[in-house]
Design an enzyme around this catalytic site. Sequence first.
Site, mmCIF file in Angstrom:
data_model
loop_
_atom_site.group_PDB
_atom_site.id
_atom_site.type_symbol
_atom_site.label_atom_id
_atom_site.label_comp_id
_atom_site.label_asym_id
_atom_site.label_seq_id
_atom_site.Cartn_x
_atom_site.Cartn_y
_atom_site.Cartn_z
ATOM 1 N N CYS A 54 6.410 45.456 -12.669
ATOM 2 C CA CYS A 54 7.111 46.454 -13.460
ATOM 3 C C CYS A 54 6.070 47.165 -14.314
ATOM 4 O O CYS A 54 5.224 46.524 -14.934
ATOM 5 C CB CYS A 54 8.135 45.746 -14.351
ATOM 6 S SG CYS A 54 8.646 46.699 -15.792
ATOM 7 N N GLU A 91 0.855 -1.193 0.000
ATOM 8 C CA GLU A 91 0.000 0.000 0.000
ATOM 9 C C GLU A 91 0.885 1.235 0.000
ATOM 10 O O GLU A 91 1.975 1.209 0.553
ATOM 11 C CB GLU A 91 -0.831 0.081 1.298
ATOM 12 C CG GLU A 91 -1.767 -1.058 1.517
ATOM 13 C CD GLU A 91 -2.235 -1.121 2.977
ATOM 14 O OE1 GLU A 91 -2.136 -0.108 3.704
ATOM 15 O OE2 GLU A 91 -2.683 -2.207 3.371
ATOM 16 N N LYS A 124 2.296 4.577 1.445
ATOM 17 C CA LYS A 124 2.351 5.146 2.792
ATOM 18 C C LYS A 124 1.911 6.597 2.664
ATOM 19 O O LYS A 124 2.638 7.447 2.150
ATOM 20 C CB LYS A 124 3.774 5.053 3.359
ATOM 21 C CG LYS A 124 3.855 5.506 4.808
ATOM 22 C CD LYS A 124 5.218 5.149 5.391
ATOM 23 C CE LYS A 124 5.270 5.378 6.892
ATOM 24 N NZ LYS A 124 5.063 6.774 7.280
ATOM 25 N N CYS A 146 14.428 46.313 -16.872
ATOM 26 C CA CYS A 146 14.379 47.523 -17.694
ATOM 27 C C CYS A 146 14.543 48.812 -16.904
ATOM 28 O O CYS A 146 14.617 49.889 -17.484
ATOM 29 C CB CYS A 146 13.075 47.567 -18.490
ATOM 30 S SG CYS A 146 11.642 47.970 -17.479
ATOM 31 N N ASP A 188 1.020 10.323 3.506
ATOM 32 C CA ASP A 188 1.666 11.266 4.402
ATOM 33 C C ASP A 188 0.613 12.202 4.980
ATOM 34 O O ASP A 188 0.316 13.253 4.431
ATOM 35 C CB ASP A 188 2.728 12.051 3.629
ATOM 36 C CG ASP A 188 3.767 12.628 4.556
ATOM 37 O OD1 ASP A 188 3.688 12.367 5.769
ATOM 38 O OD2 ASP A 188 4.657 13.351 4.067
ATOM 39 N N TYR A 238 -6.473 1.944 6.486
ATOM 40 C CA TYR A 238 -5.411 0.973 6.210
ATOM 41 C C TYR A 238 -5.372 -0.197 7.179
ATOM 42 O O TYR A 238 -4.567 -1.094 7.007
ATOM 43 C CB TYR A 238 -4.034 1.632 6.094
ATOM 44 C CG TYR A 238 -3.599 2.468 7.283
ATOM 45 C CD1 TYR A 238 -3.442 1.907 8.542
ATOM 46 C CD2 TYR A 238 -3.322 3.816 7.114
ATOM 47 C CE1 TYR A 238 -3.036 2.676 9.616
ATOM 48 C CE2 TYR A 238 -2.907 4.595 8.187
ATOM 49 C CZ TYR A 238 -2.775 4.021 9.442
ATOM 50 O OH TYR A 238 -2.373 4.773 10.504
ATOM 51 N N CYS A 275 9.404 46.704 -21.569
ATOM 52 C CA CYS A 275 10.369 45.980 -20.740
ATOM 53 C C CYS A 275 10.707 44.683 -21.468
ATOM 54 O O CYS A 275 9.824 43.891 -21.780
ATOM 55 C CB CYS A 275 9.760 45.694 -19.371
ATOM 56 S SG CYS A 275 10.722 44.517 -18.389
ATOM 57 N N LYS A 287 10.892 3.654 2.545
ATOM 58 C CA LYS A 287 10.766 5.086 2.317
ATOM 59 C C LYS A 287 11.197 5.497 0.908
ATOM 60 O O LYS A 287 12.094 4.910 0.322
ATOM 61 C CB LYS A 287 11.624 5.853 3.337
ATOM 62 C CG LYS A 287 11.236 5.577 4.778
ATOM 63 C CD LYS A 287 9.890 6.142 5.136
ATOM 64 C CE LYS A 287 10.000 7.604 5.465
ATOM 65 N NZ LYS A 287 9.668 8.023 6.782
ATOM 66 N N CYS A 297 12.576 47.924 -11.811
ATOM 67 C CA CYS A 297 12.546 46.665 -12.542
ATOM 68 C C CYS A 297 13.974 46.204 -12.841
ATOM 69 O O CYS A 297 14.746 46.948 -13.442
ATOM 70 C CB CYS A 297 11.772 46.821 -13.844
ATOM 71 S SG CYS A 297 11.877 45.338 -14.866
HETATM 72 S S1 IVH Z 1 -0.082 0.540 8.970
HETATM 73 C C1 IVH Z 1 0.879 -1.116 13.199
HETATM 74 N N1 IVH Z 1 -0.449 1.470 6.555
HETATM 75 O O1 IVH Z 1 2.551 5.568 8.922
HETATM 76 C C2 IVH Z 1 1.071 -0.470 11.901
HETATM 77 N N2 IVH Z 1 0.375 2.961 8.220
HETATM 78 O O2 IVH Z 1 5.084 5.259 10.408
HETATM 79 C C3 IVH Z 1 0.056 0.519 11.618
HETATM 80 N N3 IVH Z 1 0.722 5.254 7.445
HETATM 81 O O3 IVH Z 1 1.213 5.897 12.110
HETATM 82 C C4 IVH Z 1 0.327 1.356 10.459
HETATM 83 N N4 IVH Z 1 0.048 4.917 5.385
HETATM 84 O O4 IVH Z 1 -0.095 6.919 10.229
HETATM 85 C C5 IVH Z 1 -0.042 1.758 7.812
HETATM 86 N N5 IVH Z 1 -0.863 2.190 4.380
HETATM 87 C C6 IVH Z 1 -0.465 2.456 5.625
HETATM 88 C C7 IVH Z 1 -0.045 3.741 6.021
HETATM 89 C C8 IVH Z 1 0.381 3.952 7.338
HETATM 90 C C9 IVH Z 1 0.500 5.804 6.250
HETATM 91 C C10 IVH Z 1 1.248 5.968 8.631
HETATM 92 C C11 IVH Z 1 0.467 5.695 9.881
HETATM 93 C C12 IVH Z 1 1.456 5.268 10.919
HETATM 94 C C13 IVH Z 1 2.745 5.687 10.308
HETATM 95 C C14 IVH Z 1 3.840 4.772 10.775
#
Ligand code: IVH
Length: 671
Positions: free
Chosen positions: A427, A112, A114, A412, A116, A224, A433, A312, A409
């Site tokens: 400007c 999945e 991750k 010019c 942010d 998730y 210009c 990451k 500017c």
């Molecule tokens: S699973 C016990 N799945 O990442 C594990 N976390 O660094 C539970 N996050 O606090 C997390 N996308 O807020 C999981 N597809 C995903 C995620 C995800 C983002 C965040 C989550 C967690 C943090 C951990």
Amino acid sequence: MPSPAEEIADLTVRLKRWGAAYFEIDTPLVPDADYDAAMMRLRALEADHPELQAPDSPTQRVGGAPLSAFETIAHRMPMLSLDNAFSESDLIEFHRRVVERLSVSEITYCCEPKLDGVAVSIVYESGLLTQAATRGDGVSGEDITANVKTIRNVPLMLSGDDIPSYLEVRGEITIPRSGFEQMNARARLLGQKVFVNPRNAAAGSLRQLDSSVTAKRPLEFTAYSVGVFDGSLPASHDATLRVLAEWGIPISEHMQTVVGIEACEVYYEQMAVQRDALPFDIDGIVYKVNSLEQQERLGFISRAPRWAVARKFPAQEVSTRLLGVDFQVGRTGAITPVARLEPVFVAGVTVSNATLHNIDEIQRLSVAIGDVVVVRRAGDVIPQIVSVVRDDTETNVGVREPIIFPSQCPACGAALAREAGEAAIRCVGGVGCQAQLKGVVRHFASRKAMNIDGLGDKLIDQLVDEGLLTSVADLFRLTKDGVGALDRMGEKSSENLLLSVAAARETTLSKFIYALGIREVGEATARSLSEHFMTLDAVLAASVEALEDVDDVGPVVAQHIRTFAVDERNRVILDELLAAGINWPDVTLDAGDGPLAGTIWVVTGKLVAMSREEAESRLRALGAKTASSVSKKTTSVVAGPGAGSKRKRAESLAIPIIDESALLVVLERHE
Ligand code: IVH
């Protein structure tokens, strides 16, 4: 060289300060990458010197303490964190441990993105949303039920069969990049708080004590995992999420189940390629052992599960030094400060320039030359400086030189002016210009405008610098000898340029209006103007009131069009262009008898199978009209992920909204 004890003490102080600012007041002091690196270093030192590990070391904590303003909610099951894998070898090592502990050779993983954003827990009792909480320190979080209820994609009531009587859903709340950019653009205009990135905007929005403020923010939820539940759920992670989706809970459309760690790497590579095009920020990939029975056998160590890992991506925010500031003059005369940076690698590319937007932004950031700054590059948005690293005492000790905004500017020498209520300083030199003139020509020649092939930026610079172009009309007076005399312009390239200029004479009214570069008149507005007024003369003669009748045109745009139309210098250039033979076919209002004739469509949000422009042109080819804003006259709205205000407006006007897959069905049926 500091001793390990000294280094541990130093890292501890920093991580605590950074962590407090991040978790408790939503204000990161340093980019995540710096935080992660310091945390990793501290973990390594503590591993080598266990006797130096303090019981309250930052490595032992999951997050920050909840704010006192919200009620505290204890999580019935702790909300943990994930271990990070920074490289392929880290990932292979994770897999090796999983295989070893389970004593099986093949593992099925669920992959999945991750996301942010902000982790939340949402509780449904008998299918009804009864509680929502932040992760907080993992043990207890803040009660943000009222705020979460305002998020449109969070169902307040689940529908479907076999819903557990108690169900805790966990997931991430995010703000799509487009919504974030809009929020910040508005905030900049109004002089309000600008958020550093979508995650902080999401955190700040959830932290509002007044949920009506939260309701206005473009928040989205993606589930998730499941926490505590009372009832029965499938035996695998992916099937569990799919059941949630059936009950109406949003899950990631990018989830994919694969066998083996090599397939995980393939998924990672695929998502890395797509990352910039996704409508939201992701900072990596999460791999989870798919079998819940295997997850249980693997269990947890301290703060993270053994059955999951986060791989990451290269950071979207990094720190670097501001070396200087250049002031660029755009085609409308707006002066944009552009930061020159010590080159850094951000989200996969090397960045050495970033925008500082305008003078207000420089003041807001209180940034000076020599400072260490945080640069953010996400998606196709140009890199930006989002903050100054204030914390690191030793990094910002060099000479700080103030950024002096020019008083004239820089191109010019003409005076600069700032209109009331505007962020930009401009400007006043107009096309007198050279920098503005170059911008005007660049826009005029661009693909969606007059589409003059082979007239690139360098050539435009040369033509203007050599005095061959003093207006766009001069393009049609260029001669082979004149162009041929320029550096590096052979006979063949001169000929080709003149041919493409000649070919550009055949155009359409809407492209021509767009090419004129009237402020705030983009492609869609130009098209609306051409369809509404049908002739150039009618557009130029229209009053502000008449202009405001056009779909898409508000008072500000109407005034810009009027200002352009009454400027004698523009009228001269227009006459010259028409005299040079620029022409277009008559605008026929009735786009014909296509199957979609008489319908007006608005396409918004991110599409996957095609771009928005492509969707619009395919709709138009079927006789539909397309517009860029929703009004009573709109007949259908196509909304992809990330659609915000247009979708809301369509909802409030009860205009049918369809998604991309439904659009594809419509297109395929009629094409
Ligand atoms: S699973 C016990 N799945 O990442 C594990 N976390 O660094 C539970 N996050 O606090 C997390 N996308 O807020 C999981 N597809 C995903 C995620 C995800 C983002 C965040 C989550 C967690 C943090 C951990």
